[in-house]
Design an enzyme around this catalytic site. Structure first.
Site, PDB file in Angstrom:
ATOM      1  N   SER A  15       1.912   0.830  -5.853  1.00 10.22           N
ATOM      2  CA  SER A  15       2.895   0.881  -6.987  1.00 10.22           C
ATOM      3  C   SER A  15       4.292   0.839  -6.463  1.00 10.22           C
ATOM      4  O   SER A  15       5.153  -0.058  -7.115  1.00 10.22           O
ATOM      5  CB  SER A  15       2.588   2.241  -7.571  1.00 10.22           C
ATOM      6  OG  SER A  15       1.279   2.275  -8.326  1.00 10.22           O
ATOM      7  N   GLY A  16       4.566   1.647  -5.467  1.00  8.97           N
ATOM      8  CA  GLY A  16       6.035   1.763  -5.055  1.00  8.97           C
ATOM      9  C   GLY A  16       6.464   0.472  -4.319  1.00  8.97           C
ATOM     10  O   GLY A  16       7.491  -0.010  -4.474  1.00  8.97           O
ATOM     11  N   GLU A  35      -0.245  -6.530   2.739  1.00  5.96           N
ATOM     12  CA  GLU A  35      -0.997  -5.426   2.156  1.00  5.96           C
ATOM     13  C   GLU A  35      -2.453  -6.024   2.928  1.00  5.96           C
ATOM     14  O   GLU A  35      -3.190  -6.947   2.688  1.00  5.96           O
ATOM     15  CB  GLU A  35      -1.361  -5.840   0.701  1.00  5.96           C
ATOM     16  CG  GLU A  35      -2.498  -4.780  -0.019  1.00  5.96           C
ATOM     17  CD  GLU A  35      -2.385  -3.357   0.466  1.00  5.96           C
ATOM     18  OE1 GLU A  35      -3.230  -2.960   1.161  1.00  5.96           O
ATOM     19  OE2 GLU A  35      -1.268  -2.682   0.052  1.00  5.96           O
ATOM     20  N   THR A  42      -3.703   2.292  -4.072  1.00  6.60           N
ATOM     21  CA  THR A  42      -4.415   3.459  -4.476  1.00  6.60           C
ATOM     22  C   THR A  42      -4.592   3.705  -5.881  1.00  6.60           C
ATOM     23  O   THR A  42      -5.616   3.743  -6.525  1.00  6.60           O
ATOM     24  CB  THR A  42      -3.914   4.727  -3.891  1.00  6.60           C
ATOM     25  OG1 THR A  42      -4.131   4.690  -2.575  1.00  6.60           O
ATOM     26  CG2 THR A  42      -4.772   5.979  -4.437  1.00  6.60           C
ATOM     27  N   CYS A  43      -3.465   3.538  -6.787  1.00  7.08           N
ATOM     28  CA  CYS A  43      -3.710   3.813  -8.187  1.00  7.08           C
ATOM     29  C   CYS A  43      -4.391   2.906  -8.867  1.00  7.08           C
ATOM     30  O   CYS A  43      -5.246   3.170  -9.723  1.00  7.08           O
ATOM     31  CB  CYS A  43      -2.197   4.098  -8.903  1.00  7.08           C
ATOM     32  SG  CYS A  43      -2.229   4.155 -10.818  1.00  7.08           S
ATOM     33  N   CYS A  48      -5.938   6.414 -10.035  1.00  5.99           N
ATOM     34  CA  CYS A  48      -6.050   6.758 -11.407  1.00  5.99           C
ATOM     35  C   CYS A  48      -6.468   5.917 -12.295  1.00  5.99           C
ATOM     36  O   CYS A  48      -6.926   6.112 -13.444  1.00  5.99           O
ATOM     37  CB  CYS A  48      -4.608   7.166 -11.475  1.00  5.99           C
ATOM     38  SG  CYS A  48      -3.144   6.083 -10.733  1.00  5.99           S
ATOM     39  N   LYS A  51     -10.563   5.899 -12.077  1.00 11.28           N
ATOM     40  CA  LYS A  51     -10.759   7.276 -12.543  1.00 11.28           C
ATOM     41  C   LYS A  51     -10.646   7.473 -13.921  1.00 11.28           C
ATOM     42  O   LYS A  51     -11.969   8.007 -14.566  1.00 11.28           O
ATOM     43  CB  LYS A  51     -10.035   8.225 -11.712  1.00 11.28           C
ATOM     44  CG  LYS A  51     -10.401   9.757 -12.021  1.00 11.28           C
ATOM     45  CD  LYS A  51      -9.243  10.460 -11.451  1.00 11.28           C
ATOM     46  CE  LYS A  51      -7.928  10.251 -11.973  1.00 11.28           C
ATOM     47  NZ  LYS A  51      -6.840  10.997 -11.490  1.00 11.28           N
ATOM     48  N   ALA A 115       0.076  -4.915   8.546  1.00  9.47           N
ATOM     49  CA  ALA A 115       1.472  -5.281   9.328  1.00  9.47           C
ATOM     50  C   ALA A 115       1.690  -3.898   9.969  1.00  9.47           C
ATOM     51  O   ALA A 115       1.526  -2.935   9.402  1.00  9.47           O
ATOM     52  CB  ALA A 115       2.334  -5.615   8.222  1.00  9.47           C
ATOM     53  N   TYR A 178      -6.649  18.364  -8.203  1.00 12.84           N
ATOM     54  CA  TYR A 178      -6.812  17.683  -9.444  1.00 12.84           C
ATOM     55  C   TYR A 178      -8.136  16.687  -9.216  1.00 12.84           C
ATOM     56  O   TYR A 178      -8.936  16.315 -10.151  1.00 12.84           O
ATOM     57  CB  TYR A 178      -5.628  16.868 -10.002  1.00 12.84           C
ATOM     58  CG  TYR A 178      -5.232  15.747  -9.022  1.00 12.84           C
ATOM     59  CD1 TYR A 178      -5.469  14.507  -9.512  1.00 12.84           C
ATOM     60  CD2 TYR A 178      -4.427  16.069  -7.824  1.00 12.84           C
ATOM     61  CE1 TYR A 178      -5.062  13.309  -8.600  1.00 12.84           C
ATOM     62  CE2 TYR A 178      -3.989  14.913  -7.149  1.00 12.84           C
ATOM     63  CZ  TYR A 178      -4.481  13.601  -7.243  1.00 12.84           C
ATOM     64  OH  TYR A 178      -3.788  12.582  -6.557  1.00 12.84           O
ATOM     65  N   GLU A 182     -11.231  16.717 -11.731  1.00  9.98           N
ATOM     66  CA  GLU A 182     -11.649  15.493 -12.514  1.00  9.98           C
ATOM     67  C   GLU A 182     -12.979  14.997 -12.160  1.00  9.98           C
ATOM     68  O   GLU A 182     -13.827  14.747 -13.149  1.00  9.98           O
ATOM     69  CB  GLU A 182     -10.400  14.730 -12.288  1.00  9.98           C
ATOM     70  CG  GLU A 182      -9.038  14.949 -12.894  1.00  9.98           C
ATOM     71  CD  GLU A 182      -7.950  13.879 -12.522  1.00  9.98           C
ATOM     72  OE1 GLU A 182      -7.150  13.996 -13.021  1.00  9.98           O
ATOM     73  OE2 GLU A 182      -8.163  13.144 -11.448  1.00  9.98           O
ATOM     74  N   ASP A 304       3.728   7.815  -1.595  1.00  8.40           N
ATOM     75  CA  ASP A 304       3.017   8.916  -1.065  1.00  8.40           C
ATOM     76  C   ASP A 304       2.953   9.037   0.289  1.00  8.40           C
ATOM     77  O   ASP A 304       2.980  10.219   0.936  1.00  8.40           O
ATOM     78  CB  ASP A 304       1.572   8.747  -1.185  1.00  8.40           C
ATOM     79  CG  ASP A 304       1.097   9.105  -2.844  1.00  8.40           C
ATOM     80  OD1 ASP A 304       1.922   9.237  -3.454  1.00  8.40           O
ATOM     81  OD2 ASP A 304       0.076   8.669  -3.154  1.00  8.40           O
ATOM     82  N   ALA A 342      -0.695  15.873 -14.963  1.00 10.00           N
ATOM     83  CA  ALA A 342      -1.688  16.247 -15.862  1.00 10.00           C
ATOM     84  C   ALA A 342      -2.774  16.136 -14.970  1.00 10.00           C
ATOM     85  O   ALA A 342      -2.894  15.471 -13.922  1.00 10.00           O
ATOM     86  CB  ALA A 342      -1.987  15.145 -17.068  1.00 10.00           C
ATOM     87  N   HIS A 437       0.939  18.194 -39.958  1.00 12.12           N
ATOM     88  CA  HIS A 437      -0.381  18.409 -40.185  1.00 12.12           C
ATOM     89  C   HIS A 437      -1.252  17.616 -40.859  1.00 12.12           C
ATOM     90  O   HIS A 437      -0.654  16.795 -41.779  1.00 12.12           O
ATOM     91  CB  HIS A 437       0.101  19.835 -41.382  1.00 12.12           C
ATOM     92  CG  HIS A 437      -1.039  20.616 -41.576  1.00 12.12           C
ATOM     93  ND1 HIS A 437      -1.761  21.485 -40.805  1.00 12.12           N
ATOM     94  CD2 HIS A 437      -1.941  20.799 -42.721  1.00 12.12           C
ATOM     95  CE1 HIS A 437      -2.972  21.975 -41.287  1.00 12.12           C
ATOM     96  NE2 HIS A 437      -3.021  21.624 -42.332  1.00 12.12           N
ATOM     97  N   GLU A 442       0.944  20.093 -33.712  1.00 11.67           N
ATOM     98  CA  GLU A 442       1.954  20.950 -34.611  1.00 11.67           C
ATOM     99  C   GLU A 442       1.995  22.410 -33.725  1.00 11.67           C
ATOM    100  O   GLU A 442       2.955  23.048 -34.365  1.00 11.67           O
ATOM    101  CB  GLU A 442       1.449  20.782 -35.819  1.00 11.67           C
ATOM    102  CG  GLU A 442       0.107  21.810 -36.353  1.00 11.67           C
ATOM    103  CD  GLU A 442      -0.270  21.785 -37.480  1.00 11.67           C
ATOM    104  OE1 GLU A 442       0.365  22.031 -38.547  1.00 11.67           O
ATOM    105  OE2 GLU A 442      -1.407  21.558 -37.991  1.00 11.67           O
TER     106      GLU A 442
END
Length: 448
Positions: A15-16, A35, A42-43, A48, A51, A115, A178, A182, A304, A342, A437, A442
């Site tokens: 991601s980064g 790569e 990973t994500c 994530c 998962k 690399a 987590y 999970e 990370d 989360a 509601h 709420e």
């Protein structure tokens, strides 16, 4: 004319790394990325995204069970793990293709090989090719950490869990974070007998104590077994393929699968960082300053691998900030305060800002507001499972400094609520908002 092959060479297309590569290229830089596994990191590939798909799949177990109370009669209910596994794998490949397409459409050259760094401005590809770059960005992420115990090779990690041939009849999960919680929820819903083994007496240490205790209560009530104050001493593989797991404070137990969810370590081993004078800390994390620069002026790191905050959105923000700062003439620093997070457990929990304990240790006066209720869906379904929402308020200023919750869709609700904490809104402003509601959300504006 530059004296280097590339303006930027990125090691790692997670991601980064992908964000930094794309944005730097959009700013006009000549960029390449290497790569060694699969584009997406990973994500996307083993974290994530797949998962969360398993979480969705697991939740149908409860939905099917509840359906009869809502008038639906399902004659036959059968779970087919290979169907879910293969569909998840196919969608992961689809997303990987989108990541690759994004890089290629921005004229980022991709090297599908490992690399390593061979100097301040030079990398070496696994094929032997040497490439020079004005700047090098390390974005290799983190890797599952496995405790060095006898027989540890018989266990698996979150990297391998998505490719299991079948759902284990009994699974032991090591850890209390987590990932452990999970997958405990996922495998329990899939029908496994789940035992979670943790060396301390707490799960999810970084979350509010009242919220994590509620998850422990619900998980235990649902049949997940927790063995606290235990460490593995030896793992034996028996003739029938099952594992016998020996622990420090409990009799040995047997399982089909042992899942290590004991943290993730920065993925820096063998990268050649010492050849460029790049400093790492005692955990192997790359040491960087507030603009992501390492101790080598031409080498940077995000995500990370720096072990600052191991969250995908943070890696993305760091990659964006790096590219904007050094290639877009827009100096940017990441704000690490007030980060929402989360846990996609069963039920999920989420939090942002100070926990009650943190607030009491740092603020002069603290007020706590809670709503402990049974969601309407659970009432009709005959489930006793209760949700818990919590506001942590600075007693002197009335500013809401923390929001924590556990219950259905808690992460979806928390994302919007986190804006209020970031904006330093007051409890009185929450009170002024008209409730939507009937909804669970709420409860956030009805606490007195």
């Amino acid at each position: 004319m530059t004296q280097y092959d590339y303006d930027l060479f990125v090691i790692g297309a997670g991601s980064g790394g992908v964000r930094a590569s794309r944005v730097a290229a959009a700013h006009g830089a000549k960029v390449a990325v290497a790569e060694e596994h699969r584009v997406g990191g990973t994500c996307v590939i083993r974290g994530c995204v797949p998962k969360k798909m398993l979480v969705y799949g697991a939740h149908f177990a409860e939905d099917v069970m509840d359906a009869a109370r809502f008038g639906w009669h399902i004659k036959e209910c059968k779970f087919d793990w290979p169907v879910l596994r293969d569909n998840v794998a196919a969608d992961v490949s689809r997303i990987e293709g989108l990541y690759t397409q994004t890089l290629e459409s921005n004229q980022v050259e991709i090297f599908h090989e490992r690399a390593t760094i061979s100097g301040p401005n030079e990398v070496r590809l696994a094929s032997g090719r040497m490439i020079s770059a004005s700047k090098i960005l390390i974005a290799t992420g983190a890797w599952p950490a496995i405790p060095p115990i006898e027989g540890c090779e018989h266990g698996i990690t979150s990297n391998e869990v998505f490719g299991l041939d079948k759902i284990p009849e009994r699974i032991v999960i090591a850890g209390g974070g987590y990932i452990a919680n999970e997958f405990a929820g996922i495998f329990h819903e899939f029908g496994s007998k789940v035992t979670l083994v943790n060396r301390s007496d707490k799960i999810l240490r970084q979350y509010d104590a009242q919220i994590r205790d509620r998850l422990l209560q619900i998980s235990t009530m649902n049949g997940i077994e927790f063995l606290f104050h235990n460490e593995f001493t030896k793992i034996e593989k028996m003739e029938d393929g099952r594992l016998r797991i020996h622990m420090s404070s409990h009799d040995p137990i047997e399982a089909d699968t042992l899942l290590f969810a004991t943290g993730r370590a920065p993925h820096t081993k063998g990268l050649g960082l010492e050849k460029a004078g790049v400093e790492v800390d005692k955990n192997g994390a790359v040491v960087v300053d507030d603009v992501n620069r390492t101790t080598c002026p031409s080498i940077f790191a995000v995500g990370d691998v720096t072990n600052r905050v191991q969250l995908t959105p943070i890696a993305i923000r760091e990659g964006q900030a790096f590219a904007d700062t050094f290639f877009g003439n827009k100096p940017t620093k990441v704000d690490y305060s007030c980060i929402p997070s989360a846990v996609f457990s069963h039920p999920p929990l989420a939090g942002v800002g100070l926990t009650e304990s943190e607030a009491r240790n740092t603020l002069g006066s603290v007020k706590i507001f809670t709503s402990d209720f049974r969601p309407m869906k659970n009432v009709l379904a005959g489930r006793n499972e209760r949700a818990l929402y919590k506001l942590v308020v600075n007693g002197d200023t009335d500013v809401v400094v923390g929001i924590h919750m556990i219950g259905p869709d808690a992460p979806e609700i928390l994302q919007a609520a986190a804006i209020a904490v970031k904006a330093k809104l007051k409890k009185s402003q929450f009170d002024e908002v008209v409730a939507l509601h009937p909804s669970m959300a709420e409860e956030l504006v009805l606490m007195k």
